[in-house]
Design a protein around this motif. Sequence first.
Motif, PDB file in Angstrom:
ATOM      1  N   LYS A 145     -35.660 -29.637 -26.834  1.00 10.60           N
ATOM      2  CA  LYS A 145     -35.796 -31.051 -26.460  1.00 10.60           C
ATOM      3  C   LYS A 145     -37.074 -31.225 -25.648  1.00 10.60           C
ATOM      4  O   LYS A 145     -37.235 -30.612 -24.591  1.00 10.60           O
ATOM      5  CB  LYS A 145     -34.581 -31.500 -25.661  1.00 10.60           C
ATOM      6  CG  LYS A 145     -33.279 -31.447 -26.466  1.00 10.60           C
ATOM      7  CD  LYS A 145     -32.089 -31.906 -25.635  1.00 10.60           C
ATOM      8  CE  LYS A 145     -30.805 -31.853 -26.454  1.00 10.60           C
ATOM      9  NZ  LYS A 145     -29.622 -32.284 -25.648  1.00 10.60           N
TER      10      LYS A 145
ATOM     11  N   ALA B  79     -40.193 -33.775 -23.963  1.00  6.08           N
ATOM     12  CA  ALA B  79     -40.563 -35.088 -23.428  1.00  6.08           C
ATOM     13  C   ALA B  79     -42.056 -35.304 -23.621  1.00  6.08           C
ATOM     14  O   ALA B  79     -42.855 -34.381 -23.443  1.00  6.08           O
ATOM     15  CB  ALA B  79     -40.225 -35.175 -21.949  1.00  6.08           C
TER      16      ALA B  79
ATOM     17  N   LYS C 148     -44.626 -36.109 -32.866  1.00  6.23           N
ATOM     18  CA  LYS C 148     -43.277 -36.142 -33.444  1.00  6.23           C
ATOM     19  C   LYS C 148     -43.195 -35.291 -34.708  1.00  6.23           C
ATOM     20  O   LYS C 148     -42.215 -34.562 -34.906  1.00  6.23           O
ATOM     21  CB  LYS C 148     -42.888 -37.594 -33.753  1.00  6.23           C
ATOM     22  CG  LYS C 148     -42.632 -38.449 -32.525  1.00  6.23           C
ATOM     23  CD  LYS C 148     -42.227 -39.859 -32.919  1.00  6.23           C
ATOM     24  CE  LYS C 148     -41.868 -40.698 -31.710  1.00  6.23           C
ATOM     25  NZ  LYS C 148     -41.492 -42.078 -32.085  1.00  6.23           N
TER      26      LYS C 148
ATOM     27  N   THR D 128     -36.611 -32.212 -30.956  1.00  5.41           N
ATOM     28  CA  THR D 128     -36.587 -33.670 -30.819  1.00  5.41           C
ATOM     29  C   THR D 128     -37.501 -34.087 -29.671  1.00  5.41           C
ATOM     30  O   THR D 128     -37.733 -33.313 -28.738  1.00  5.41           O
ATOM     31  CB  THR D 128     -35.162 -34.181 -30.535  1.00  5.41           C
ATOM     32  OG1 THR D 128     -34.659 -33.534 -29.352  1.00  5.41           O
ATOM     33  CG2 THR D 128     -34.241 -33.896 -31.706  1.00  5.41           C
TER      34      THR D 128
ATOM     35  N   THR E 127     -38.485 -37.167 -26.790  1.00  8.90           N
ATOM     36  CA  THR E 127     -38.224 -38.408 -26.065  1.00  8.90           C
ATOM     37  C   THR E 127     -39.553 -38.903 -25.504  1.00  8.90           C
ATOM     38  O   THR E 127     -40.228 -38.176 -24.778  1.00  8.90           O
ATOM     39  CB  THR E 127     -37.230 -38.191 -24.906  1.00  8.90           C
ATOM     40  OG1 THR E 127     -36.004 -37.682 -25.438  1.00  8.90           O
ATOM     41  CG2 THR E 127     -36.971 -39.500 -24.172  1.00  8.90           C
TER      42      THR E 127
ATOM     43  N   ASN F 254     -41.556 -41.388 -14.516  1.00 12.12           N
ATOM     44  CA  ASN F 254     -41.124 -40.893 -15.825  1.00 12.12           C
ATOM     45  C   ASN F 254     -41.175 -39.373 -15.876  1.00 12.12           C
ATOM     46  O   ASN F 254     -40.288 -38.725 -16.444  1.00 12.12           O
ATOM     47  CB  ASN F 254     -42.008 -41.478 -16.930  1.00 12.12           C
ATOM     48  CG  ASN F 254     -41.685 -42.931 -17.225  1.00 12.12           C
ATOM     49  OD1 ASN F 254     -40.579 -43.395 -16.972  1.00 12.12           O
ATOM     50  ND2 ASN F 254     -42.648 -43.655 -17.773  1.00 12.12           N
TER      51      ASN F 254
ATOM     52  N   ALA G 253     -38.059 -36.751 -16.530  1.00 12.81           N
ATOM     53  CA  ALA G 253     -38.068 -35.697 -17.546  1.00 12.81           C
ATOM     54  C   ALA G 253     -37.729 -34.340 -16.926  1.00 12.81           C
ATOM     55  O   ALA G 253     -36.979 -33.550 -17.504  1.00 12.81           O
ATOM     56  CB  ALA G 253     -39.421 -35.649 -18.245  1.00 12.81           C
TER      57      ALA G 253
ATOM     58  N   GLN H 278     -34.028 -34.109 -16.103  1.00 14.65           N
ATOM     59  CA  GLN H 278     -33.160 -34.002 -17.270  1.00 14.65           C
ATOM     60  C   GLN H 278     -33.100 -32.578 -17.811  1.00 14.65           C
ATOM     61  O   GLN H 278     -32.312 -32.295 -18.715  1.00 14.65           O
ATOM     62  CB  GLN H 278     -33.652 -34.953 -18.374  1.00 14.65           C
ATOM     63  CG  GLN H 278     -33.381 -36.421 -18.068  1.00 14.65           C
ATOM     64  CD  GLN H 278     -33.965 -37.353 -19.115  1.00 14.65           C
ATOM     65  OE1 GLN H 278     -34.169 -36.961 -20.256  1.00 14.65           O
ATOM     66  NE2 GLN H 278     -34.243 -38.590 -18.727  1.00 14.65           N
TER      67      GLN H 278
END
Length: 356
Positions: free
Chosen positions: A46, A48, A67, A76, A78, A92, A96, A99
């Motif tokens: 994952k 960011a 992407k 993936t 974000t 932000n 990140a 998370q």
Amino acid sequence: MKKKVNWFIAVLLVIGILLTGCQPKGDAKEETAKPEASSHPLAGKKIALILQQNLGTFSAQYIEGVKEQVEKFGGTVTVFNSEGDLAKMASNLDAAVNQGLDGILIDHGTKEALNQGVQNAVDKGIPVVAFDAGVEVEGITVLEQGDQKMAEMTLQKLAEDANGEANIVKIWVAGFAPMERRQVAYEQFLTENKGIKEVATFGAATQNTALDTQSQMEAILKKFPNEGDITAVWAAWDEFAKGAVRAIEQAGRTDIKVYSIDMSDEDLQMMQKENSPWAASAAVDPMDIGRIQVRYLYQKINGENPDAQVVLEPVFVDASKLPDTTVTTNGLHEFIDGWGASEQGYTDALKELENQ
């Protein structure tokens, strides 16, 4: 007898239902296949992407490149868009980090806004790769486009086309690491080329940069209405160039040429227009920038230690070399040597991951 038959049938139905419930469903194969698809230790990450701002087609294509590469690696993304607000960008980044994502990509930003958040990420073992950001934290990798070289390429072409004598308008803005590097080359160029005179300078990064630049350029053209008052415009960003080109076209000023930095599909369309004032640009394929940045991040996720500073090799795009038919950045390599499809940042481990 009838009651016994009914009872027997009922028992058979119950057994049938139970057996049916034990059979694999249609999506069970997908569920069992998922561990195989993600068995590679680098799959399923994952990521960011922290943006200072998302403006124009260059940014859109850069994000698309990020992407695309992450998805090819089975991960993936974000996206956090900070809309030009550095305080929001810092927030932000903190989000990140908190998370607990597997890796962080940063696009632009300053050390004052980002150093602490990046340090927090490094302390937590989260790999970070930045692009065109003024971040100074040990343990991360920073990519840049070779900004001084791009400035030198376009300014040299301007000087050649003008035979060393020109009155130019510079469109530039402070506060961005790549802009500051381009400014260094610009100042050096003026020092070495005494026949090139700056007659006006302006520029601001807004949510409507191209449109605002067009309005400001229209005012400049009214201030310098005669042929020869302005020979050329040097735009340190393609969003600036788009606004300048539109103003020049609307004013019918065929005597003024535009030289810029960065390239996108929209830019190419404008350059290919008949009698376009947009003469040249220097750039790295924005989709390739995104792809390459992801590759270096995955190197770090894989425990490797790529260089702290990575310079991307720019390409010079001369409008005279473009075809009469419409071409996009995906097909630009057919006409401009060195454009697109860079292998930079790949390792054997990443190629293996992508093939899976």
